[in-house]
Scaffold this motif. Structure first.
Motif, PDB file in Angstrom:
ATOM      1  N   ALA A 191       0.849  -1.184   0.000  1.00  0.00           N
ATOM      2  CA  ALA A 191       0.000   0.000   0.000  1.00  0.00           C
ATOM      3  C   ALA A 191       0.887   1.237   0.000  1.00  0.00           C
ATOM      4  CB  ALA A 191      -0.911   0.003   1.226  1.00  0.00           C
ATOM      5  N   ASP A 192       0.361   2.328  -0.442  1.00  0.00           N
ATOM      6  CA  ASP A 192       1.061   3.602  -0.431  1.00  0.00           C
ATOM      7  C   ASP A 192       1.390   3.970   1.017  1.00  0.00           C
ATOM      8  OD1 ASP A 192       0.439   6.796  -0.102  1.00  0.00           O
ATOM      9  OD2 ASP A 192       1.550   6.346  -1.947  1.00  0.00           O
ATOM     10  N   LYS A 246      -1.266   4.438   4.187  1.00  0.00           N
ATOM     11  CA  LYS A 246      -1.194   3.557   5.356  1.00  0.00           C
ATOM     12  C   LYS A 246      -1.094   4.376   6.638  1.00  0.00           C
ATOM     13  CE  LYS A 246       1.655   0.344   7.880  1.00  0.00           C
ATOM     14  NZ  LYS A 246       2.047   1.076   9.073  1.00  0.00           N
ATOM     15  N   GLN A 247      -0.275   5.420   6.612  1.00  0.00           N
ATOM     16  CA  GLN A 247      -0.089   6.252   7.801  1.00  0.00           C
ATOM     17  C   GLN A 247      -1.390   6.959   8.170  1.00  0.00           C
ATOM     18  OE1 GLN A 247       2.509   6.440   9.864  1.00  0.00           O
ATOM     19  NE2 GLN A 247       1.285   7.796  11.144  1.00  0.00           N
ATOM     20  N   TYR A 301      -7.636   4.732  12.581  1.00  0.00           N
ATOM     21  CA  TYR A 301      -7.991   3.577  13.409  1.00  0.00           C
ATOM     22  C   TYR A 301      -7.460   3.730  14.829  1.00  0.00           C
ATOM     23  CZ  TYR A 301      -9.658   1.314   9.172  1.00  0.00           C
ATOM     24  OH  TYR A 301     -10.341   1.011   8.030  1.00  0.00           O
ATOM     25  N   GLU A 302      -6.269   4.294  14.985  1.00  0.00           N
ATOM     26  CA  GLU A 302      -5.731   4.508  16.328  1.00  0.00           C
ATOM     27  C   GLU A 302      -6.616   5.463  17.123  1.00  0.00           C
ATOM     28  OE1 GLU A 302      -1.630   5.671  15.934  1.00  0.00           O
ATOM     29  OE2 GLU A 302      -1.088   3.755  15.021  1.00  0.00           O
ATOM     30  N   MET A 341      -8.012   1.247  17.918  1.00  0.00           N
ATOM     31  CA  MET A 341      -7.605  -0.058  17.384  1.00  0.00           C
ATOM     32  C   MET A 341      -6.415   0.103  16.450  1.00  0.00           C
ATOM     33  SD  MET A 341     -10.572  -0.841  14.549  1.00  0.00           S
ATOM     34  CE  MET A 341     -11.908  -0.105  15.454  1.00  0.00           C
ATOM     35  N   ASP A 342      -5.737  -1.001  16.213  1.00  0.00           N
ATOM     36  CA  ASP A 342      -4.617  -0.960  15.289  1.00  0.00           C
ATOM     37  C   ASP A 342      -5.081  -1.417  13.902  1.00  0.00           C
ATOM     38  OD1 ASP A 342      -4.945  -3.672  15.676  1.00  0.00           O
ATOM     39  OD2 ASP A 342      -2.946  -4.028  16.460  1.00  0.00           O
ATOM     40  N   LEU A 343      -4.196  -1.276  12.931  1.00  0.00           N
ATOM     41  CA  LEU A 343      -4.530  -1.611  11.549  1.00  0.00           C
ATOM     42  C   LEU A 343      -4.904  -3.084  11.373  1.00  0.00           C
ATOM     43  CD1 LEU A 343      -4.756  -0.084   8.877  1.00  0.00           C
ATOM     44  CD2 LEU A 343      -2.377  -0.634   8.427  1.00  0.00           C
TER      45      LEU A 343
END
Length: 98
Positions: A11-12, A16-17, A23-24, A28-30
């Motif tokens: 993914a780019d 992603k960041q 999500y954080e 939650m995490d990825l």
């Protein structure tokens, strides 16, 4: 518990960041978010969101032309003072109350 498997994909980095930060902020995490995506996909037997093409697809040139046309229209609108704007808003609110 079912056997765990490793899933990898590319993914780019910026995407992603940005998504990880979203999500954080939800606590939650990825990987958890992706597990939720897969569980929901299984539940609805498809994508867990609507995935359709728009009825009207316009080109970049058409969008740019529409933008400049709207700017030309807005240039002919007379300037209003803050008092005039507030008076117009008050009149609309009064009409709605009736």
């Amino acid at each position: 518990m079912a056997e765990q498997v490793l899933i990898q994909f590319r993914a780019d980095r910026q995407l992603k960041q940005e998504v990880s930060e979203i999500y954080e902020s939800l606590g939650m995490d990825l990987p958890t978010a992706f597990r939720m995506f897969m569980a929901r996909s299984k539940m609805v037997k498809g994508l867990p969101f609507e995935a359709t093409l728009p009825d009207n697809i316009i080109t970049r040139g058409e969008a740019k032309k529409a933008f400049y046309d709207l700017r030309k229209q807005a240039a002919n609108v007379p300037e209003m003072s803050l008092e005039e704007i507030n008076a117009e808003i008050a009149a609309v609110r009064a009409e709605r109350k009736r």
